[in-house]
Motif scaffolding. Sequence first.
Motif, short mmCIF file in Angstrom:
data_model
loop_
_atom_site.label_atom_id
_atom_site.label_comp_id
_atom_site.label_asym_id
_atom_site.label_seq_id
_atom_site.Cartn_x
_atom_site.Cartn_y
_atom_site.Cartn_z
N MET A 106 0.84 -1.21 0.00
CA MET A 106 0.00 0.00 0.00
C MET A 106 0.87 1.26 0.00
SD MET A 106 -3.08 -1.23 0.35
CE MET A 106 -3.16 -2.97 0.20
N ALA A 107 1.87 1.26 0.87
CA ALA A 107 2.73 2.44 0.99
C ALA A 107 3.45 2.69 -0.34
CB ALA A 107 3.74 2.24 2.12
N ALA A 108 3.94 1.62 -0.97
CA ALA A 108 4.67 1.78 -2.23
C ALA A 108 3.74 2.28 -3.34
CB ALA A 108 5.33 0.46 -2.63
N THR A 109 2.50 1.78 -3.34
CA THR A 109 1.55 2.24 -4.36
C THR A 109 1.31 3.74 -4.21
OG1 THR A 109 0.49 0.09 -4.34
CG2 THR A 109 -0.75 1.89 -5.32
N GLU A 110 1.15 4.17 -2.96
CA GLU A 110 0.91 5.59 -2.70
C GLU A 110 2.16 6.41 -3.05
OE1 GLU A 110 -2.06 6.39 -2.03
OE2 GLU A 110 -1.85 8.52 -1.58
N ALA A 111 3.32 5.87 -2.70
CA ALA A 111 4.57 6.58 -2.98
C ALA A 111 4.78 6.72 -4.49
CB ALA A 111 5.76 5.83 -2.36
N TRP A 112 4.40 5.70 -5.22
CA TRP A 112 4.54 5.70 -6.67
C TRP A 112 3.83 6.90 -7.29
CZ3 TRP A 112 1.21 5.55 -10.82
CH2 TRP A 112 1.78 5.23 -12.07
N GLY A 113 2.69 7.25 -6.72
CA GLY A 113 1.91 8.37 -7.25
C GLY A 113 2.46 9.73 -6.85
N GLY A 114 3.58 9.76 -6.12
CA GLY A 114 4.19 11.04 -5.76
C GLY A 114 3.69 11.63 -4.45
N ALA A 115 3.04 10.81 -3.62
CA ALA A 115 2.50 11.32 -2.36
C ALA A 115 3.62 11.67 -1.38
CB ALA A 115 1.59 10.25 -1.74
N SER A 116 3.28 12.54 -0.42
CA SER A 116 4.25 12.93 0.60
C SER A 116 4.44 11.80 1.60
CB SER A 116 3.74 14.17 1.34
OG SER A 116 2.63 13.81 2.13
N THR B 27 -5.35 1.45 -9.32
CA THR B 27 -5.03 2.67 -8.58
C THR B 27 -3.92 3.46 -9.27
OG1 THR B 27 -5.60 1.48 -6.56
CG2 THR B 27 -4.44 3.55 -6.29
N LYS B 28 -2.90 2.73 -9.73
CA LYS B 28 -1.79 3.41 -10.39
C LYS B 28 -2.27 4.13 -11.65
CE LYS B 28 2.31 1.44 -10.77
NZ LYS B 28 3.33 0.40 -11.02
N LEU B 29 -3.13 3.45 -12.40
CA LEU B 29 -3.66 4.08 -13.61
C LEU B 29 -4.47 5.32 -13.25
CD1 LEU B 29 -3.98 3.92 -16.70
CD2 LEU B 29 -5.98 2.46 -16.34
N ALA B 30 -5.32 5.20 -12.23
CA ALA B 30 -6.18 6.32 -11.83
C ALA B 30 -5.35 7.53 -11.39
CB ALA B 30 -7.12 5.89 -10.70
N LYS B 31 -4.25 7.26 -10.69
CA LYS B 31 -3.41 8.35 -10.20
C LYS B 31 -2.78 9.16 -11.33
CE LYS B 31 -1.86 6.27 -5.80
NZ LYS B 31 -2.11 7.34 -4.83
N GLY B 32 -2.74 8.58 -12.53
CA GLY B 32 -2.15 9.27 -13.66
C GLY B 32 -3.04 10.36 -14.24
N PHE B 33 -4.28 10.46 -13.77
CA PHE B 33 -5.20 11.47 -14.28
C PHE B 33 -5.42 12.56 -13.24
CE2 PHE B 33 -6.16 7.61 -16.61
CZ PHE B 33 -6.21 8.07 -17.92
N LYS B 51 -8.33 6.44 -6.53
CA LYS B 51 -6.88 6.66 -6.38
C LYS B 51 -6.38 6.18 -5.01
CE LYS B 51 -7.00 10.63 -9.48
NZ LYS B 51 -6.60 12.02 -9.73
N SER B 52 -7.29 5.67 -4.20
CA SER B 52 -6.89 5.16 -2.88
C SER B 52 -6.78 3.64 -2.93
CB SER B 52 -7.92 5.56 -1.82
OG SER B 52 -7.77 4.71 -0.68
N ILE B 53 -5.55 3.15 -2.83
CA ILE B 53 -5.34 1.70 -2.92
C ILE B 53 -6.10 0.96 -1.82
CG2 ILE B 53 -3.09 2.03 -1.73
CD1 ILE B 53 -4.06 -0.84 -4.10
N VAL B 54 -6.16 1.54 -0.62
CA VAL B 54 -6.84 0.86 0.48
C VAL B 54 -8.35 0.76 0.21
CG1 VAL B 54 -7.35 0.93 2.95
CG2 VAL B 54 -5.08 1.56 2.14
N LYS B 55 -8.91 1.85 -0.33
CA LYS B 55 -10.34 1.87 -0.62
C LYS B 55 -10.68 0.91 -1.77
CE LYS B 55 -11.96 5.39 2.01
NZ LYS B 55 -10.74 6.01 2.45
N VAL B 56 -9.85 0.92 -2.81
CA VAL B 56 -10.11 0.06 -3.97
C VAL B 56 -10.04 -1.41 -3.56
CG1 VAL B 56 -9.23 -0.68 -6.22
CG2 VAL B 56 -9.36 1.76 -5.68
#
Lengths: 130, 101
Positions: A106-116, B27-33, B51-56
Amino acid sequence: MSAAVGIAIVSHSAEVARGTADMVRQMVGDAVPLGHCGGDPDGGLGTSVERILAAIDDAWSEGGVAVLVDLGGAETNSEMAIELLPAERQGKVVICNAPIVEGAVMAATEAWGGASLDQVRATAEELSPP
Amino acid sequence: MSTTQEYGSILLTHAVGLHARPSVKLTKLAKGFVARIELAMADNGPWVDAKSIVKVMGTKAPQGTVLYFRAEGADAAEAVQALTELVARDFDEGGGDAASG
């Protein structure tokens, strides 16, 4: 844009640490800095401050590093490792209160998107609300 | 400027449903928009942040579920199209055989 937050995985078992890192790599990819360590210096189960420091170093990013741990000793040794970091790095490393495998993915997925760093930790911790 | 809201729906055929790996891809795809993108398992919600991995992952949508997307923002149409296509392609996992990859 700031650098992706790094993820450091600290387990009592080298195999758990490596397996968790494999899952992160396969599911999230190579864009997130990643470090992992497990086992004590004698090759047994345990954690070592020195290895944790190396894992944090592998995962280092200007955006900070989120640390995922498994059992109690991994957490206390990680806290000790953070205290040994240079002052300018200390504030950029946080331990997440989350299950190690799920939290790392989860953390890595969020980090991938550029999150703080704060967002990355919040995402990992969202898994196991208090 | 008027806000564009786009909707789309797609049948989830992936054998294991919206489990870990498919959720991460979505989620990764969604974050790109830039658009705000939400996902639901019924056309009247409840909607969760795509865009929330936990929610998805928390939707635990099984195979056979119809997934609904709604997006709002500049690239909303592209977002809905890309996401529904990802689901239609079984997340590029060739039938969702969990052992592959």
